[in-house]
Write an enzyme that holds these catalytic residues in place. Structure first.
Site, short mmCIF file in Angstrom:
data_model
loop_
_atom_site.label_atom_id
_atom_site.label_comp_id
_atom_site.label_asym_id
_atom_site.label_seq_id
_atom_site.Cartn_x
_atom_site.Cartn_y
_atom_site.Cartn_z
N ASP A 244 9.45 4.52 -11.35
CA ASP A 244 8.30 3.72 -11.75
C ASP A 244 7.80 2.85 -10.60
OD1 ASP A 244 6.54 2.62 -13.95
OD2 ASP A 244 7.59 0.78 -13.38
N GLU A 281 6.09 7.27 -8.83
CA GLU A 281 4.78 6.76 -9.17
C GLU A 281 4.38 5.81 -8.05
OE1 GLU A 281 2.34 4.05 -12.45
OE2 GLU A 281 4.50 3.75 -12.13
#
Length: 581
Positions: A244, A281
Site C-alpha cells: 500500500d 501502489e
C-alpha cells in the site's frame, strides 16, 4: 517455548502467559531484545509489560483473538495439514481480482469467500488479491487501519480460516495475493511506540508521523516489516503481496526499504522453489521502483498504474475534477500514451500537483506486465462520495468497452470484485471504530472533505452506520439476471482470449500501436496480430484497419468482419476484438 520482544528503551520487561507473570532478561547477543521461557501451547494467551505498565499485545503477535487491544495468542503453524500441492503462479500472464473479505459475501468471512472461489475459477482470473487482513477495531472496515502485522482479523476467521482459503484457492488453480500496509498503523490499538522507536517525527505522512525507516533504531523496524512480509508468504503460502502507498515510505538510506524487501522476497522464492512477487501502489511514476536491482532499480515486480485508469475514466465519463483534469483535456491522446508508454505523466506538468511529475519508462527494459491496469479499484470506487461503481456512471456498452480495454491492454489486468457482472451495489467507505472520538472524527472529516466538492452533508453516507457496509455487500443473485449475465459472459470471453492468444500477454510494451479519433470517440490498437477496437461514441463508427483479412474473435454487439476495403463498422458504445490473418 521462548518469548522475545524488542524494547530498547525499557528498564524492565515482564511476560504474562496464561495468567503467570515472569521477568524477562536482556538478550546478550541482540541489543534491545528481551527473552523469557514459559510453558505454552497453541492458543496460549500472553502479552508484555514495559516498565511495569499495562500488559500489551506482542508487536509480532500471530493472533489477536479479542481484537487489537486484547492479549496475543500463540499460533502453531505446524498444526495445519495443507491439502493442495502448489507450485505457484507467476505474475507474467496473470489476471488479478481484488476482493474485500468483509463485503464479498454478506457473511463477511474468509470461509464464506472461499465458497465463492468456483465463480472466480470459472471467470478465468489467475490470482485473488485480498484487501488487508490485519486486525482492526470493530468488525467491519476497509482494513487499512490495521495493527499486528502478522495476525489475521478475528471476525474474518483468524489464521486457520486464511489457511483454508488459500488451500481451497490453490486447489482451484488460483494464486492468492495479500494487500499489506507498511506506511502507517492504527491509530487505534497501535501500541508499538510503547516498545520502541517504530515511528519518527523526522518525516510526516498523511497519517501523521512516519514509520521509522531511516532514523535511529530503524534497522529493527525495517526487519519487523520485512519479516512480517515473509511470514505471510511462508506461513500462509501466499503467492504475492500488494504494498500500500509506497510513496509514503520515506527512506533516505542508501539501500531503500523496498530494495531490502524485494531482495528478501526473491531469496525466499528461491528457497521455496516457487514464484513470489510484490506489487507496489505508487503515484510517483518512478520507473526505478519496478526496475530490477541488477539494473539499478528497487526490484519490485510490478506497480499499480493509475495513469491508465485516469485516462480511461476521463474518456468514458467526461469527468475532469481533481487529478482527472490533465487527462480530460484530450482523453483519447492520454489513453493512447498510456497504452504505448505506460505512464502519462513522465516528466510532464501535473496541474493537480502544480509541478512536473514522473519520468519516462524505458520500454526496452520494462516488461509490460510490470504495470497493472484497471478500470476500477477499491480506491477509485470507494473514495467517491457515494461509492458509485463505473456501471452506475456509464451505459452497459461503455462498461463493456472499459472491460475490453483493461483485459486486452499490455498491462497485467486487475478487476475489482463485482465489476465482472456490472454489480448494482455501491462500494462505500465504512468503519466500525470502537473509540467514539475517532469515529466522530472520521465521520465529520469525510463530510467536510466532500462538502468542499459541493456535496450536501446528508448525501455522504455515515461510515459508522452499519447500513453503509450492508449496502456495499455484493448481491450474488445478480450474475444470473439480465443485464448482469451478459456482462459476465463478456468478461469470461475476454479473459479466455488472453489465455488463447499469446499476443495479448506479450511483454513488449513498444509493440503496441494505437490509432484514434477523439472527435468521433473511437480508439483502435494492435498487439501482434490481434486488433482491439472500441467505439465510445453514441453513433456507429467506420474504422480503417488496413487490407489484411481479419476475423472477429469477440464483439459486444454483432459486427461483420472488415470487407475488402479493410473498414470495420462498429455500433455506438461497443467494442470488438479481431485477429488478422
Amino acid at each position: 517455548m521462548q518469548f522475545e520482544v524488542w524494547a530498547p528503551g525499557a528498564g524492565r520487561v515482564t511476560l504474562e502467559c496464561d495468567g503467570v507473570t515472569r521477568a524477562m532478561e536482556r538478550d546478550g547477543q541482540r541489543p534491545g531484545w528481551w527473552c523469557a521461557e514459559a510453558e505454552a501451547r497453541d492458543g496460549s494467551r500472553y502479552g508484555f509489560a514495559v516498565d511495569d505498565g499495562p500488559v500489551l499485545p506482542d508487536p509480532r503477535s500471530r493472533r489477536q483473538p479479542d481484537g487489537p487491544d486484547g492479549l496475543s495468542a500463540v499460533v502453531d503453524h505446524g498444526r495445519y495439514a495443507w491439502r493442495a500441492e502448489w507450485a505457484g503462479r507467476p505474475l507474467p500472464g496473470a489476471v488479478l481480482y481484488e476482493l474485500h473479505v468483509g463485503t464479498f459475501t454478506r457473511e463477511g468471512t474468509l470461509d464464506a469467500a472461499a465458497d465463492r472461489l468456483g465463480h472466480l475459477a470459472g471467470l478465468g482470473v489467475t490470482h485473488v488479491e485480498l484487501m488487508p487482513l490485519c486486525p482492526f477495531p470493530g468488525r467491519h472496515g476497509w482494513g487499512y487501519e490495521g495493527v499486528s502485522l502478522w495476525a489475521v482479523h478475528e471476525p474474518y476467521g483468524g489464521p486457520e480460516a486464511l489457511k483454508r482459503f488459500v488451500d481451497r484457492a490453490h486447489e482451484r488453480g488460483l494464486g492468492v495475493v495479500l494487500d499489506v500496509v507498511h506506511n502507517h498503523l492504527g491509530p487505534s490499538g497501535n501500541y508499538l511506540p510503547v516498545f520502541g522507536p517504530y515511528f519518527t517525527d523526522t518525516h510526516h505522512t498523511p497519517w501523521g508521523v512516519a514509520v521509522n525507516l531511516d532514523a535511529p533504531g530503524s534497522d529493527e523496524v525495517r526487519a519487523y516489516l520485512v519479516e512480517s512480509a515473509l511470514a505471510w508468504l511462508r506461513d500462509y503460502r501466499l503467492d504475492g503481496l500488494r504494498l500500500d502507498a509506497v510513496h509514503a515510505l520515506v527512506d533516505t538510506r542508501a539501500c531503500h526499504f523496498l530494495e531490502e524487501l524485494s531482495t528478501a522476497v526473491d531469496t525466499l522464492a528461491a528457497d521455496l522453489d516457487r514464484p513470489l512477487f510484490l506489487i507496489a501502489e505508487s503515484d510517483l511514476n518512478d520507473p526505478r521502483i519496478i526496475t530490477p536491482r541488477a539494473e539499478g532499480g528497487l526490484g519490485v515486480h510490478a506497480q499499480w498504474n493509475d495513469d491508465f485508469h485516469h485516462a480511461l475514466h476521463a474518456a468514458l465519463t467526461g469527468e475532469s475534477q481533481g487529478y482527472y483534469a490533465d487527462f480530460a483535456r484530450d482523453p483519447f491522446a492520454a489513453l493512447a500514451k498510456t497504452l504505448t508508454r505506460g505512464y502519462f505523466h513522465d516528466g510532464t506538468w501535473s496541474s493537480f500537483r502544480g509541478r512536473g511529475h514522473g519520468r519516462p519508462l524505458d520500454r526496452s527494459r520494462t516488461a509490460a506486465h510490470r504495470l497493472t491496469g484497471y478500470s476500477q479499484t477499491h480506491d477509485q470506487v470507494g473514495n467517491r462520495a457515494q461509492g458509485d461503481r463505473l456501471a452506475a456512471l456509464v451505459s452497459p456498452g461503455l462498461a463493456a468497452c472499459a472491460a475490453t480495454l483493461t483485459l486486452t491492454a499490455p498491462f497485467t489486468p486487475m478487476l475489482f470484485m463485482g465489476e465482472e457482472w456490472a454489480a448494482g451495489t455501491p462500494w462505500q467507505f465504512f468503519t466500525d471504530h470502537t473509540d467514539p472520538e475517532l469515529a466522530e472524527a472520521v465521520r465529520s472529516g469525510r463530510r467536510r472533505e466532500f462538502a468542499a466538492h459541493g456535496w450536501k452533508e446528508e448525501d455522504v453516507p455515515d461510515p459508522q452506520d452499519p447500513a453503509t457496509r450492508e449496502r456495499s455487500c455484493l448481491d450474488w443473485s445478480e450474475p444470473e439476471r439480465r443485464p448482469h449475465a451478459r456482462v459476465l459472459d463478456w468478461y469470461r470471453r475476454l479473459i479466455a482470449l488472453r489465455a488463447e492468444h499469446p499476443d495479448l500477454t506479450d511483454p513488449d510494451l513498444a509493440d503496441t500501436r494505437v490509432a484514434y479519433d477523439g472527435e468521433a470517440r473511437w480508439l483502435a490498437f494492435r498487439r501482434g496480430d490481434v486488433r482491439v477496437v472500441v467505439n465510445l461514441g453514441t453513433e456507429p463508427a467506420q474504422i480503417p484497419l488496413g487490407g489484411r483479412p481479419a476475423r472477429v474473435l469477440a464483439a459486444w454487439d454483432p459486427v461483420e468482419a472488415p470487407g475488402p476495403d479493410g473498414v470495420l463498422r462498429v455500433p455506438g458504445e461497443s467494442s470488438v476484438v479481431l485477429a488478422q490473418e
